[in-house]
Design a protein around this motif. Structure first.
Motif, PDB file in Angstrom:
ATOM      1  N   THR A  73       0.855  -1.190   0.000  1.00  0.00           N
ATOM      2  CA  THR A  73       0.000   0.000   0.000  1.00  0.00           C
ATOM      3  C   THR A  73       0.887   1.234   0.000  1.00  0.00           C
ATOM      4  N   GLY A  74       0.293   2.361  -0.361  1.00  0.00           N
ATOM      5  CA  GLY A  74       1.029   3.615  -0.383  1.00  0.00           C
ATOM      6  C   GLY A  74       0.998   4.305   0.970  1.00  0.00           C
ATOM      7  N   LYS A  75       1.525   5.495   0.973  1.00  0.00           N
ATOM      8  CA  LYS A  75       1.612   6.304   2.189  1.00  0.00           C
ATOM      9  C   LYS A  75       0.216   6.795   2.577  1.00  0.00           C
ATOM     10  N   PRO A  76      -0.176   6.598   3.835  1.00  0.00           N
ATOM     11  CA  PRO A  76      -1.493   7.068   4.268  1.00  0.00           C
ATOM     12  C   PRO A  76      -1.567   8.593   4.275  1.00  0.00           C
ATOM     13  N   THR A  77      -2.753   9.098   4.022  1.00  0.00           N
ATOM     14  CA  THR A  77      -3.015  10.537   4.085  1.00  0.00           C
ATOM     15  C   THR A  77      -4.356  10.763   4.777  1.00  0.00           C
ATOM     16  N   ILE A  78      -4.563  11.985   5.191  1.00  0.00           N
ATOM     17  CA  ILE A  78      -5.855  12.408   5.734  1.00  0.00           C
ATOM     18  C   ILE A  78      -6.533  13.231   4.655  1.00  0.00           C
ATOM     19  N   ASP A  79      -7.808  13.003   4.435  1.00  0.00           N
ATOM     20  CA  ASP A  79      -8.575  13.790   3.473  1.00  0.00           C
ATOM     21  C   ASP A  79      -8.586  15.241   3.949  1.00  0.00           C
ATOM     22  N   PRO A  80      -8.054  16.181   3.167  1.00  0.00           N
ATOM     23  CA  PRO A  80      -8.019  17.573   3.612  1.00  0.00           C
ATOM     24  C   PRO A  80      -9.417  18.170   3.821  1.00  0.00           C
ATOM     25  N   ALA A  81     -10.411  17.628   3.129  1.00  0.00           N
ATOM     26  CA  ALA A  81     -11.776  18.127   3.274  1.00  0.00           C
ATOM     27  C   ALA A  81     -12.508  17.483   4.440  1.00  0.00           C
ATOM     28  N   ASN A  82     -11.966  16.378   4.973  1.00  0.00           N
ATOM     29  CA  ASN A  82     -12.611  15.679   6.080  1.00  0.00           C
ATOM     30  C   ASN A  82     -11.531  14.989   6.911  1.00  0.00           C
ATOM     31  N   LYS A  83     -11.079  15.632   7.950  1.00  0.00           N
ATOM     32  CA  LYS A  83      -9.970  15.127   8.763  1.00  0.00           C
ATOM     33  C   LYS A  83     -10.348  13.887   9.578  1.00  0.00           C
ATOM     34  N   LYS A  84     -11.548  13.384   9.357  1.00  0.00           N
ATOM     35  CA  LYS A  84     -11.992  12.137   9.982  1.00  0.00           C
ATOM     36  C   LYS A  84     -11.723  10.938   9.076  1.00  0.00           C
ATOM     37  N   SER A  85     -11.280  11.201   7.834  1.00  0.00           N
ATOM     38  CA  SER A  85     -11.071  10.132   6.844  1.00  0.00           C
ATOM     39  C   SER A  85      -9.595   9.874   6.598  1.00  0.00           C
ATOM     40  N   LEU A  86      -9.201   8.611   6.784  1.00  0.00           N
ATOM     41  CA  LEU A  86      -7.850   8.145   6.514  1.00  0.00           C
ATOM     42  C   LEU A  86      -7.887   7.422   5.167  1.00  0.00           C
ATOM     43  N   ILE A  87      -6.963   7.789   4.268  1.00  0.00           N
ATOM     44  CA  ILE A  87      -6.933   7.215   2.925  1.00  0.00           C
ATOM     45  C   ILE A  87      -5.574   6.559   2.701  1.00  0.00           C
ATOM     46  N   VAL A  88      -5.604   5.312   2.239  1.00  0.00           N
ATOM     47  CA  VAL A  88      -4.374   4.580   1.942  1.00  0.00           C
ATOM     48  C   VAL A  88      -4.481   4.035   0.520  1.00  0.00           C
ATOM     49  N   PRO A  89      -3.593   4.457  -0.392  1.00  0.00           N
ATOM     50  CA  PRO A  89      -3.625   3.935  -1.758  1.00  0.00           C
ATOM     51  C   PRO A  89      -3.254   2.455  -1.795  1.00  0.00           C
ATOM     52  N   VAL A  90      -3.885   1.713  -2.693  1.00  0.00           N
ATOM     53  CA  VAL A  90      -3.524   0.314  -2.942  1.00  0.00           C
ATOM     54  C   VAL A  90      -2.606   0.340  -4.158  1.00  0.00           C
ATOM     55  N   ASN A  91      -1.372  -0.141  -3.992  1.00  0.00           N
ATOM     56  CA  ASN A  91      -0.331   0.029  -5.013  1.00  0.00           C
ATOM     57  C   ASN A  91      -0.424  -0.884  -6.215  1.00  0.00           C
ATOM     58  N   GLU A  92      -1.166  -1.975  -6.097  1.00  0.00           N
ATOM     59  CA  GLU A  92      -1.237  -2.898  -7.238  1.00  0.00           C
ATOM     60  C   GLU A  92      -2.638  -3.462  -7.369  1.00  0.00           C
ATOM     61  N   GLN A  93      -2.920  -3.951  -8.555  1.00  0.00           N
ATOM     62  CA  GLN A  93      -4.199  -4.599  -8.821  1.00  0.00           C
ATOM     63  C   GLN A  93      -4.285  -5.859  -7.964  1.00  0.00           C
ATOM     64  N   LEU A  94      -5.337  -5.975  -7.181  1.00  0.00           N
ATOM     65  CA  LEU A  94      -5.498  -7.151  -6.320  1.00  0.00           C
ATOM     66  C   LEU A  94      -6.170  -8.280  -7.096  1.00  0.00           C
ATOM     67  N   PRO A  95      -5.620  -9.476  -7.020  1.00  0.00           N
ATOM     68  CA  PRO A  95      -6.264 -10.610  -7.690  1.00  0.00           C
ATOM     69  C   PRO A  95      -7.510 -11.041  -6.918  1.00  0.00           C
ATOM     70  N   PRO A  96      -8.374 -11.833  -7.542  1.00  0.00           N
ATOM     71  CA  PRO A  96      -9.551 -12.337  -6.824  1.00  0.00           C
ATOM     72  C   PRO A  96      -9.148 -13.051  -5.532  1.00  0.00           C
ATOM     73  N   GLY A  97      -9.952 -12.859  -4.515  1.00  0.00           N
ATOM     74  CA  GLY A  97      -9.687 -13.493  -3.226  1.00  0.00           C
ATOM     75  C   GLY A  97     -10.299 -12.692  -2.090  1.00  0.00           C
ATOM     76  N   ASP A  98     -10.060 -13.174  -0.887  1.00  0.00           N
ATOM     77  CA  ASP A  98     -10.545 -12.506   0.314  1.00  0.00           C
ATOM     78  C   ASP A  98      -9.435 -11.640   0.889  1.00  0.00           C
ATOM     79  N   TYR A  99      -9.802 -10.455   1.371  1.00  0.00           N
ATOM     80  CA  TYR A  99      -8.827  -9.513   1.910  1.00  0.00           C
ATOM     81  C   TYR A  99      -9.299  -9.009   3.269  1.00  0.00           C
ATOM     82  N   LYS A 100      -8.310  -8.752   4.119  1.00  0.00           N
ATOM     83  CA  LYS A 100      -8.597  -8.248   5.457  1.00  0.00           C
ATOM     84  C   LYS A 100      -7.904  -6.902   5.629  1.00  0.00           C
TER      85      LYS A 100
END
Length: 123
Positions: A73-100
């Motif tokens: 995953t990428g570097k986490p950021t806080i949404d500047p418009a909503n400081k209650k939201s944490l955003i973390v980029p997913v760096n690669e296409q995830l294959p089918p499966g279950d994720y936690k």
């Protein structure tokens, strides 16, 4: 008013204020992808939103596949418009499966909470 009554009133007020502060913890309000979601599209980011502002330096997520492998995953950021939201980029296409998603957050009042939820990517 006597010193004893004044002291009792001050202690009562302090107890009420302290008790109220003890219940103030960040609570997860929403997540994208949503908990329990089954989709055919890999997410480009994980967004978790709380009921309180979160402190970026002490908050984050780990994304794990069904075998427990940590996904990049990428570097986490806080949404500047909503400081209650944490955003973390997913760096690669995830294959089918279950994720936690395992998350932890610290709010402005310095309370730390953690939790997790799962989603599925189908073919």
């Amino acid at each position: 008013m006597s010193n004893t009554k004044t002291a009792a009133i001050i202690l009562a007020i302090a107890a009420v204020l302290h008790a109220g502060a003890g219940y103030a913890h960040p609570e997860l309000r929403s997540a994208e992808p949503a908990a329990g979601l089954a989709t055919t599209m890999s997410p480009t980011q994980i967004r978790i939103t709380f009921n309180e502002n979160v402190i970026l330096q002490f908050s984050g997520i780990e994304l794990k596949d069904q075998a427990g492998k940590i996904m990049p995953t990428g570097k986490p950021t806080i949404d500047p418009a909503n400081k209650k939201s944490l955003i973390v980029p997913v760096n690669e296409q995830l294959p089918p499966g279950d994720y936690k998603v395992e998350w932890h957050a610290v709010s402005d009042d310095t309370h730390r909470v953690k939790g997790n939820y799962a989603f599925t990517i189908r073919q």
